[in-house]
Design a protein around this motif. Structure first.
Motif, PDB file in Angstrom:
ATOM      1  N   LYS A 152      50.853  59.011  10.334  1.00  0.00           N
ATOM      2  CA  LYS A 152      50.148  58.938  11.590  1.00  0.00           C
ATOM      3  C   LYS A 152      48.799  58.159  11.139  1.00  0.00           C
ATOM      4  CE  LYS A 152      49.871  63.449  12.703  1.00  0.00           C
ATOM      5  NZ  LYS A 152      49.303  64.591  12.937  1.00  0.00           N
ATOM      6  N   TRP A 153      48.407  57.377  12.145  1.00  0.00           N
ATOM      7  CA  TRP A 153      47.024  56.645  12.123  1.00  0.00           C
ATOM      8  C   TRP A 153      45.878  57.589  12.017  1.00  0.00           C
ATOM      9  CZ3 TRP A 153      47.289  52.073   9.793  1.00  0.00           C
ATOM     10  CH2 TRP A 153      48.224  51.178   9.900  1.00  0.00           C
ATOM     11  N   MET A 154      44.935  57.299  11.148  1.00  0.00           N
ATOM     12  CA  MET A 154      44.022  58.412  11.326  1.00  0.00           C
ATOM     13  C   MET A 154      42.686  57.364  11.138  1.00  0.00           C
ATOM     14  SD  MET A 154      43.251  61.686   9.682  1.00  0.00           S
ATOM     15  CE  MET A 154      41.463  62.388   8.916  1.00  0.00           C
ATOM     16  N   GLU A 155      41.601  57.702  12.202  1.00  0.00           N
ATOM     17  CA  GLU A 155      40.519  56.965  12.375  1.00  0.00           C
ATOM     18  C   GLU A 155      39.643  57.225  11.123  1.00  0.00           C
ATOM     19  OE1 GLU A 155      38.484  57.113  16.135  1.00  0.00           O
ATOM     20  OE2 GLU A 155      36.845  56.618  15.148  1.00  0.00           O
ATOM     21  N   LEU A 156      39.004  56.203  10.567  1.00  0.00           N
ATOM     22  CA  LEU A 156      37.937  56.337   9.552  1.00  0.00           C
ATOM     23  C   LEU A 156      36.648  56.111   9.755  1.00  0.00           C
ATOM     24  CD1 LEU A 156      39.867  55.978   6.080  1.00  0.00           C
ATOM     25  CD2 LEU A 156      39.449  58.134   7.488  1.00  0.00           C
ATOM     26  N   GLY A 157      36.507  55.260  10.732  1.00  0.00           N
ATOM     27  CA  GLY A 157      35.252  54.468  10.929  1.00  0.00           C
ATOM     28  C   GLY A 157      35.108  53.349  11.733  1.00  0.00           C
ATOM     29  N   SER A 190      32.831  49.513  12.847  1.00  0.00           N
ATOM     30  CA  SER A 190      32.316  48.441  12.323  1.00  0.00           C
ATOM     31  C   SER A 190      32.071  47.351  13.358  1.00  0.00           C
ATOM     32  CB  SER A 190      33.345  47.872  11.237  1.00  0.00           C
ATOM     33  OG  SER A 190      34.372  47.682  11.644  1.00  0.00           O
ATOM     34  N   GLY A 191      31.581  46.381  13.255  1.00  0.00           N
ATOM     35  CA  GLY A 191      31.271  45.135  14.070  1.00  0.00           C
ATOM     36  C   GLY A 191      30.199  44.201  13.403  1.00  0.00           C
ATOM     37  N   MET A 192      29.931  43.428  14.268  1.00  0.00           N
ATOM     38  CA  MET A 192      28.886  42.334  13.779  1.00  0.00           C
ATOM     39  C   MET A 192      27.594  42.777  14.713  1.00  0.00           C
ATOM     40  SD  MET A 192      30.869  38.746  13.746  1.00  0.00           S
ATOM     41  CE  MET A 192      29.753  37.575  13.063  1.00  0.00           C
ATOM     42  N   PHE A 193      26.365  42.921  14.174  1.00  0.00           N
ATOM     43  CA  PHE A 193      25.299  43.401  15.277  1.00  0.00           C
ATOM     44  C   PHE A 193      24.973  42.393  16.435  1.00  0.00           C
ATOM     45  CE2 PHE A 193      23.486  46.013  11.741  1.00  0.00           C
ATOM     46  CZ  PHE A 193      23.858  47.195  12.080  1.00  0.00           C
ATOM     47  N   ARG A 194      24.771  42.754  17.351  1.00  0.00           N
ATOM     48  CA  ARG A 194      24.473  41.971  18.683  1.00  0.00           C
ATOM     49  C   ARG A 194      23.147  41.296  18.416  1.00  0.00           C
ATOM     50  NH1 ARG A 194      27.643  44.421  23.457  1.00  0.00           N
ATOM     51  NH2 ARG A 194      26.047  43.265  24.873  1.00  0.00           N
ATOM     52  N   PRO A 195      23.035  40.256  19.267  1.00  0.00           N
ATOM     53  CA  PRO A 195      21.610  39.643  19.352  1.00  0.00           C
ATOM     54  C   PRO A 195      20.497  40.613  19.705  1.00  0.00           C
ATOM     55  CG  PRO A 195      23.395  38.153  20.410  1.00  0.00           C
ATOM     56  CD  PRO A 195      24.039  39.576  20.101  1.00  0.00           C
ATOM     57  N   GLU A 196      20.930  41.516  20.660  1.00  0.00           N
ATOM     58  CA  GLU A 196      19.842  42.314  21.251  1.00  0.00           C
ATOM     59  C   GLU A 196      19.578  43.370  20.117  1.00  0.00           C
ATOM     60  OE1 GLU A 196      22.886  41.687  22.603  1.00  0.00           O
ATOM     61  OE2 GLU A 196      23.103  42.203  24.598  1.00  0.00           O
ATOM     62  N   VAL A 197      20.067  43.491  19.057  1.00  0.00           N
ATOM     63  CA  VAL A 197      19.690  44.256  17.688  1.00  0.00           C
ATOM     64  C   VAL A 197      18.862  43.488  16.738  1.00  0.00           C
ATOM     65  CG1 VAL A 197      20.673  45.605  16.024  1.00  0.00           C
ATOM     66  CG2 VAL A 197      21.551  45.802  17.924  1.00  0.00           C
ATOM     67  N   PHE A 209      43.090  47.381  12.025  1.00  0.00           N
ATOM     68  CA  PHE A 209      41.874  47.750  12.782  1.00  0.00           C
ATOM     69  C   PHE A 209      42.224  47.733  14.607  1.00  0.00           C
ATOM     70  CE2 PHE A 209      41.260  45.564   8.838  1.00  0.00           C
ATOM     71  CZ  PHE A 209      39.980  46.272   8.376  1.00  0.00           C
ATOM     72  N   ARG A 210      41.218  48.319  15.277  1.00  0.00           N
ATOM     73  CA  ARG A 210      41.571  48.297  16.536  1.00  0.00           C
ATOM     74  C   ARG A 210      40.202  48.043  17.194  1.00  0.00           C
ATOM     75  NH1 ARG A 210      43.174  52.821  19.720  1.00  0.00           N
ATOM     76  NH2 ARG A 210      41.640  53.933  18.395  1.00  0.00           N
ATOM     77  N   PRO A 211      40.188  47.416  18.184  1.00  0.00           N
ATOM     78  CA  PRO A 211      39.123  46.838  19.013  1.00  0.00           C
ATOM     79  C   PRO A 211      38.250  48.255  19.079  1.00  0.00           C
ATOM     80  CG  PRO A 211      41.134  46.033  20.025  1.00  0.00           C
ATOM     81  CD  PRO A 211      41.482  46.967  19.251  1.00  0.00           C
ATOM     82  N   GLY A 212      36.942  48.376  19.323  1.00  0.00           N
ATOM     83  CA  GLY A 212      36.333  49.495  19.364  1.00  0.00           C
ATOM     84  C   GLY A 212      34.997  49.012  20.100  1.00  0.00           C
ATOM     85  N   TYR A 213      34.138  50.202  20.332  1.00  0.00           N
ATOM     86  CA  TYR A 213      32.917  50.043  21.029  1.00  0.00           C
ATOM     87  C   TYR A 213      31.715  50.631  20.418  1.00  0.00           C
ATOM     88  CZ  TYR A 213      28.997  49.803  24.518  1.00  0.00           C
ATOM     89  OH  TYR A 213      28.002  49.557  24.812  1.00  0.00           O
ATOM     90  N   PHE A 214      30.707  49.931  20.368  1.00  0.00           N
ATOM     91  CA  PHE A 214      29.498  50.456  19.859  1.00  0.00           C
ATOM     92  C   PHE A 214      28.623  49.495  20.479  1.00  0.00           C
ATOM     93  CE2 PHE A 214      32.487  51.032  16.220  1.00  0.00           C
ATOM     94  CZ  PHE A 214      32.242  52.473  16.216  1.00  0.00           C
ATOM     95  N   PRO A 215      27.395  50.286  20.959  1.00  0.00           N
ATOM     96  CA  PRO A 215      26.345  49.495  21.802  1.00  0.00           C
ATOM     97  C   PRO A 215      25.570  48.542  20.923  1.00  0.00           C
ATOM     98  CG  PRO A 215      26.064  51.925  21.948  1.00  0.00           C
ATOM     99  CD  PRO A 215      27.158  51.652  20.948  1.00  0.00           C
ATOM    100  N   TYR A 216      25.652  48.773  19.515  1.00  0.00           N
ATOM    101  CA  TYR A 216      25.109  47.918  18.736  1.00  0.00           C
ATOM    102  C   TYR A 216      25.713  46.560  17.956  1.00  0.00           C
ATOM    103  CZ  TYR A 216      26.155  52.102  16.199  1.00  0.00           C
ATOM    104  OH  TYR A 216      26.863  53.176  15.970  1.00  0.00           O
ATOM    105  N   MET A 260      34.903  47.063  15.920  1.00  0.00           N
ATOM    106  CA  MET A 260      36.238  47.555  15.696  1.00  0.00           C
ATOM    107  C   MET A 260      36.215  48.793  14.835  1.00  0.00           C
ATOM    108  SD  MET A 260      37.719  44.982  12.933  1.00  0.00           S
ATOM    109  CE  MET A 260      36.665  44.385  11.351  1.00  0.00           C
ATOM    110  N   GLU A 261      37.477  49.497  14.996  1.00  0.00           N
ATOM    111  CA  GLU A 261      37.701  50.752  14.327  1.00  0.00           C
ATOM    112  C   GLU A 261      38.643  50.601  13.273  1.00  0.00           C
ATOM    113  OE1 GLU A 261      38.440  53.525  17.663  1.00  0.00           O
ATOM    114  OE2 GLU A 261      36.358  53.473  18.125  1.00  0.00           O
ATOM    115  N   VAL A 262      38.292  51.323  12.191  1.00  0.00           N
ATOM    116  CA  VAL A 262      39.281  51.446  11.055  1.00  0.00           C
ATOM    117  C   VAL A 262      40.294  52.546  11.095  1.00  0.00           C
ATOM    118  CG1 VAL A 262      39.458  50.716   8.533  1.00  0.00           C
ATOM    119  CG2 VAL A 262      37.256  50.573   9.839  1.00  0.00           C
ATOM    120  N   GLU A 263      41.706  52.221  10.802  1.00  0.00           N
ATOM    121  CA  GLU A 263      42.609  53.262  10.809  1.00  0.00           C
ATOM    122  C   GLU A 263      43.270  53.120   9.468  1.00  0.00           C
ATOM    123  OE1 GLU A 263      43.046  54.547  15.532  1.00  0.00           O
ATOM    124  OE2 GLU A 263      44.773  53.151  14.553  1.00  0.00           O
ATOM    125  N   VAL A 264      43.707  54.212   8.987  1.00  0.00           N
ATOM    126  CA  VAL A 264      44.465  54.278   7.822  1.00  0.00           C
ATOM    127  C   VAL A 264      45.605  55.106   8.147  1.00  0.00           C
ATOM    128  CG1 VAL A 264      44.713  55.118   5.533  1.00  0.00           C
ATOM    129  CG2 VAL A 264      42.587  54.248   6.179  1.00  0.00           C
TER     130      VAL A 264
END
Ligand code: PHE
Length: 509
Positions: free
Chosen positions: A448-453, A455-462, A427-434, A439-443
């Motif tokens: 090589k590490w390949m990005e698959l998707g 994730s995170g915890m929904f922000r209070p703003e959401v 898992f790598r730190p990532g960014y989504f507005p929500y 974090m980003e998941v890599e396999v």
């Protein structure tokens, strides 16, 4: 001399197989199935074909298909036969007129459309010469023409023959000219076959194949009455050849989806489904994606023409979301600090992610706990290449629980990929507005590490505008990328082509 193996082969022949071999023996080792049927005392011709197929699998005969070209009268051919060839009718007329005739006089024996045809062939066949006299076209018969008038020409003979024997074979070289005429003669391909003894088949015949009454189906009567003691029973060979059957199969992507669905169901999740067409409000605004976010542009998002807008029923919710965007609303956030445009949210689009499914679900079911997933398609205005498609699946999900933690999110995704057969993920730190943290998941794949998707915890703003205060873990993973790893292909497009070469030697779950 019969060898052991010959005896064994013979003992495994069915009655019909023996009959076909014996009949072929009578017919010099080769015949078409119809002939074998006629000579060989069969009930139906399929018996011959079935037996021949079995004999072929036992290498005793070879069944060959012969494609034959046959000919029959075409539409023009039939009319020529009735009325005469146009050039023949013209020739007759010229001779009737004393060996010389005007173009005008041909009108009485030819249709308008036949005139150029007749002229062409009169010249081609050297039956007449054409000249101009006083501005008039004159046809003069030649010696060749005179000699033809009372004789059946080769062309006429052929037409007559095809009328009497449709689907006949003909000498195409000799009749090249007639064949070149439109709709006169039809060509057809017919498939016939021959059955031919192989050397092994001959050898068997020479050792002698006897037709004796034999039983291939045992009945209770045969056993009870002791009949079995005195009859010969055809041995049953479980190793014998059977024709390959190619039944329908599930598409590999469907198999993958089924497997993923199973994993989430086993982990206690429920599946939800959403719509292809959604509002900007649910797809973006409610997820705290700023209205000037580049992903909203036409280059990335496919907006709909019809409907071009979708009404959002809940005005109060729109107010809350607007406030969150502008200044953070009831949360401790400062928001984005711009003026929120409510009309923007009404725009209809093809959903760009399935996170729209989960946010709508949370709005309608705000009370925890909930474990939800969806595996559905999303749409983006992407150029197609080996790792991008404009329509692709996302594996989306949430855990809504009072005690949910970020570690659980990591553990959960780890567990999912492990069950999918991937041990090495990170898992790598990532960014989504929500989400925050995100974090980003890599396999690990092919070193090589390949990005698959993401994730995170929904922000209070959401969560705050929809009345949720408990933590929500969320993720959205690419299906096709996962499929590439699973099926070991380097081009995503192959998943959507019908030619599944890459499936060879693949073990699908
Ligand atoms: N919606 C994100 C995407 O389309 C994935 C994601 C889902 C990220 C949920 C965080 C939480 O890439």
């Amino acid at each position: 001399m019969a060898t052991m193996s010959h005896d064994k082969i013979i003992s495994e022949l069915s009655l019909n197989e023996k009959k076909v071999l014996l009949t072929l023996g009578k017919l010099h080792g080769e015949a078409d199935p119809k002939k074998v049927f006629e000579i060989g005392d069969f009930q139906q011709q399929v018996e011959v074909m079935n037996a021949a197929a079995w004999l072929q699998s036992k290498k005793l005969v070879i069944v060959e298909e012969i494609i034959k070209k046959v000919y029959a009268l075409g539409k023009e051919g039939e009319s020529f036969l009735k009325k005469g060839l146009p050039e023949k009718r013209a020739l007759k007329k010229i001779i009737e007129c004393g060996g010389k005739a005007t173009l005008q006089s041909l009108n009485s024996v030819l249709d308008r459309s036949e005139i150029p045809v007749a002229i062409g062939w009169l010249k081609q066949k050297h039956w007449a010469t054409i000249s101009k006299e006083n501005n008039e076209t004159i046809f003069t018969v030649t010696d060749e023409g005179t000699s033809r008038i009372n004789k059946q020409t080769n062309d006429e003979k052929l037409l007559q023959m095809l009328k009497e024997n449709p689907d006949a074979t003909i000498d195409t070289k000799e009749h090249k000219l007639l064949l070149s005429r439109k709709n006169v003669i039809k060509e057809k391909e017919i498939v016939t076959g021959t059955i031919k003894l192989t050397p092994l088949g001959y050898e068997l015949l020479q050792t002698g194949i006897a037709i004796e009454k034999e039983i291939s189906q045992i009945t209770t009567k045969i056993i009870k009455d002791g009949i079995w003691k005195n009859i010969s029973i055809r041995p049953y060979d479980v190793n014998t050849f059977a024709p390959k059957t190619f039944g329908g199969k599930y598409h590999p992507l469907n198999l993958l989806i089924t497997r993923i669905r199973q994993i989430f169901l086993e982990m206690g999740f429920s599946e939800i489904k959403g719509n292809f067409v959604e509002s900007c409000f649910w797809n973006m605004d409610a997820l705290f994606i700023p209205q000037d976010h580049p992903a909203r542009e036409m280059q990335d998002t496919l907006y709909c023409k019809n409907p071009s807008t979708i009404n959002i029923e809940d005005d109060e919710l729109i107010e809350k979301v607007a406030l969150v965007h502008e200044s953070g609303g009831m949360t401790s956030s400062d928001g984005w600090g711009y003026r929120f445009n409510k009309d923007e949210g009404k725009k209809a689009l093809l959903r760009t992610h399935t996170t729209v499914n989960t946010i709508k679900y949370l709005y309608n079911h705000p009370t925890p706990p909930a474990k939800i997933f969806s595996i559905e398609q999303v749409f983006r205005n992407e150029n197609i290449d080996s790792t991008h498609l404009p329509v692709f699946y996302q594996i989306e999900g949430i855990v809504h629980d009072e005690h949910a933690t970020f570690e659980q999110l990591i553990g959960l995704l780890f567990e999912f990929y492990k069950r999918m057969g991937f041990e090495k993920i990170r898992f790598r730190p990532g960014y989504f507005p929500y989400t925050e943290p995100s974090m980003e998941v890599e396999v690990m794949w092919n070193g090589k590490w390949m990005e698959l998707g993401g994730s995170g915890m929904f922000r209070p703003e959401v969560t705050e505008p929809i009345g949720i205060k408990t933590p929500v873990l969320a993720w959205g993973l690419g299906l096709e990328r996962l499929a590439m790893l699973k099926f070991d292909i380097t081009d995503m497009r192959e998943l959507y082509q019908s030619d599944f070469k890459w499936l060879h030697n693949q073990k699908l779950f």
